[in-house]
Design a protein around this motif. Structure first.
Motif, PDB file in Angstrom:
ATOM      1  N   ASP A 142       0.755  -1.210   0.147  1.00  0.00           N
ATOM      2  CA  ASP A 142      -0.099   0.082   0.105  1.00  0.00           C
ATOM      3  C   ASP A 142       0.925   1.472  -0.058  1.00  0.00           C
ATOM      4  O   ASP A 142       0.488   2.342  -0.878  1.00  0.00           O
ATOM      5  CB  ASP A 142      -0.897  -0.068   1.213  1.00  0.00           C
ATOM      6  N   ASP A 145       3.341   3.493  -2.956  1.00  0.00           N
ATOM      7  CA  ASP A 145       2.893   4.602  -3.851  1.00  0.00           C
ATOM      8  C   ASP A 145       3.163   5.979  -3.205  1.00  0.00           C
ATOM      9  O   ASP A 145       2.686   6.939  -3.692  1.00  0.00           O
ATOM     10  CB  ASP A 145       1.538   4.354  -4.387  1.00  0.00           C
ATOM     11  N   LYS A 147       1.340   6.743  -0.443  1.00  0.00           N
ATOM     12  CA  LYS A 147       0.056   7.285   0.343  1.00  0.00           C
ATOM     13  C   LYS A 147      -0.795   5.823   0.827  1.00  0.00           C
ATOM     14  O   LYS A 147      -0.923   4.803   0.128  1.00  0.00           O
ATOM     15  CB  LYS A 147      -0.990   7.871  -0.801  1.00  0.00           C
ATOM     16  N   ASP A 149      -3.654   3.988   1.788  1.00  0.00           N
ATOM     17  CA  ASP A 149      -5.249   4.367   1.562  1.00  0.00           C
ATOM     18  C   ASP A 149      -5.961   3.064   1.067  1.00  0.00           C
ATOM     19  O   ASP A 149      -6.961   3.151   0.921  1.00  0.00           O
ATOM     20  CB  ASP A 149      -5.365   5.328   0.390  1.00  0.00           C
ATOM     21  N   ILE A 151      -5.006   1.122  -1.271  1.00  0.00           N
ATOM     22  CA  ILE A 151      -4.955   1.042  -2.855  1.00  0.00           C
ATOM     23  C   ILE A 151      -3.426   0.580  -2.933  1.00  0.00           C
ATOM     24  O   ILE A 151      -2.775   1.571  -2.808  1.00  0.00           O
ATOM     25  CB  ILE A 151      -5.307   2.072  -3.638  1.00  0.00           C
TER      26      ILE A 151
HETATM   27 CA    CA Z   1      -1.719   3.139  -1.625  1.00  0.00          CA
END
Ligand code: CA
Length: 458
Positions: A142, A145, A147, A149, A151
């Protein structure tokens, strides 16, 4: 209805099969032979004819000197979009194409790969174990990237920096569940509660699905799914009340019909895996390529005419698509780049390509649908195509919107591939960065099993 919001007249067609039916309902004639009229209609012809008629009618009704025309569709609708752009360079001014189900000779048999692999190792995992490995992937990747979140927006970095084998020995626990039966509208099969620890076979199935099939000589046959994708629905075994164990699931309709009806020309929606190996799978792919070249497979044209006519394509694909591999879109665009600009540098060829054809990988998104987490999804793709064609607004980043969760309604921007997102300044600023060579190589796997590979090189 899709055109109305843009003030456009729009059309659709049943392809000569009636609105209730699908190709597989009609493709075999009573005498057992294939109905090639319907196959060609489905492949490309009906949409072409509908478009020609619709354009002429619109011109008459609106008495307009300049008429723009556009295509939009996702999945099979995405394949149909490419079938038009490839064949009829001046038919559409632009196209919004999502997760195309193209390269059917590979895409359809590939649905059967998880079960073929499980049969070969005589093991089928339960869904809970596979979900545990996906959750471990999310936890590990996660933040790559920039961040946190929920995702995985850098599945490429995830692939290079995280090994699913580290999930071996982790414990999982899922409550019993009852599936919804879409046919009766009532309750379907019961899955018992599952408790245990992830074992080597669970991970081996997970990796087989993620990497895609390799033939018996260890040559790469086709692509699989990106890290962070939930593969439990593809690969989970079926619980047997009789044996109390998980068994290899039956082949789904979608994985069976291409082989039984379009290859074997037998009217059946069930496929036996008796004696089927990865090399059988390879044979099916080869047979489909030969039999449907030019109709249902990706047709190669260099798209130069479409480009010269001012045509623009926005092509998008969910990064966590578990039905049509995201990489199938990536290698298609790479094929276009290599064939159209064989002598230009990578950067120069990308610049030329992005003048008329851009691909966007939507972080976390599933098949033609948003992610279940905080991820966003593009809602106005056709609008962006229209702006690009008519007002020269280049979609450097594709507009998207968060559709669920605490950030619902928040605007988002999706990078043009191969540029990839990286969040800076405490996850407040997104940059689209060019991946390093090692990371780029991940996106363009060498597929060396079939004589004509998916990049179009003989
Ligand atoms: Ca992420």
């Amino acid at each position: 209805m899709g055109g109305l919001v843009y003030g456009a007249a729009s059309g659709c067609t049943d392809g000569g099969m009636g609105w209730e039916g699908q190709l597989n309902d009609f493709v075999l004639k009573a005498n057992g032979s294939l109905d090639y009229d319907l196959i060609n209609n489905f492949g490309y012809l009906s949409i072409h004819e509908m478009t020609e008629i619709g354009k002429a009618m619109s011109k008459n009704i609106y008495n307009s000197s300049k008429l723009y025309s556009y295509y939009q569709g996702c999945s099979e609708g995405g394949r149909e979009g490419w079938s038009q752009v490839q064949r009829y360079a001046d038919q559409f001014d632009g196209a919004a194409i999502g997760a195309p189900a193209f390269r059917q000779s590979h895409q359809q048999p590939n649905h059967d790969w998880p079960q073929i692999y499980e049969q070969s190792i005589e093991y089928a995992p339960n869904a809970c174990a596979l979900e545990k490995i996906v959750n471990e992937t999310l936890a590990a990747c996660d933040a790559l990237d920039g961040k946190v979140d929920g995702i995985v927006a850098r599945s490429d970095l995830c692939s290079l920096h995280w090994d699913p084998k580290t999930a071996i020995g982790q414990s999982y626990s899922c409550a019993a569940s009852v599936a919804f039966n879409p046919i009766t509208g009532g309750l379907g099969a019961t899955t018992p509660a599952a408790n245990g620890t992830v074992n080597e076979n669970d991970v081996s199935v997970f990796l087989a699905v993620q990497n895609g099939p390799y033939d018996s000589q260890d040559r790469h046959l086709y692509v699989g799914f990106l890290p962070g994708t939930d593969t439990s629905s593809n690969a989970a075994g079926t619980y047997s009340d009789t044996t109390g164990a998980y068994e290899v699931a039956e082949i789904s309709d979608i994985g069976a019909e291409w082989i039984t009806e379009l290859l074997q020309e037998v009217n059946s929606t069930t496929l036996s895996l008796n004696g089927v190996t990865v090399d059988t799978l390879r044979g099916w792919m080869l047979e489909g390529m030969q039999k449907y070249a030019g109709t249902l497979n990706t047709v190669w044209t260099d798209l130069q005419e479409f480009n010269e006519a001012g045509g623009k394509v926005i092509h998008y694909h969910g990064e966590a698509d578990n039905s049509i591999p995201t990489l199938s879109s990536v290698i298609y665009q790479e094929q276009v780049r290599r064939v159209m600009y064989p002598n230009a540098s990578y950067e120069d060829s990308l610049e030329k390509l992005h003048d008329f054809y851009r691909l966007y990988i939507i972080p976390g998104a599933a098949h033609c649908s948003p992610s279940a987490e905080n991820g966003s999804f593009p809602q106005t793709v056709l609008g962006s195509v229209i702006e690009w064609v008519e007002n020269e607004v280049v979609p450097t980043q594709l507009n998207a919107t968060v559709l669920q969760g605490p950030n619902e309604g928040k605007a988002d921007k999706i990078c043009t591939f191969p540029y990839r997102p990286m969040w800076n300044r405490n996850a407040t600023e997104q940059e689209c960065v060019m991946p390093e060579k090692e990371v780029l190589d991940f996106w363009f796997p060498v597929l060396d099993s079939l004589p004509l590979n998916s990049y179009g090189n003989a």
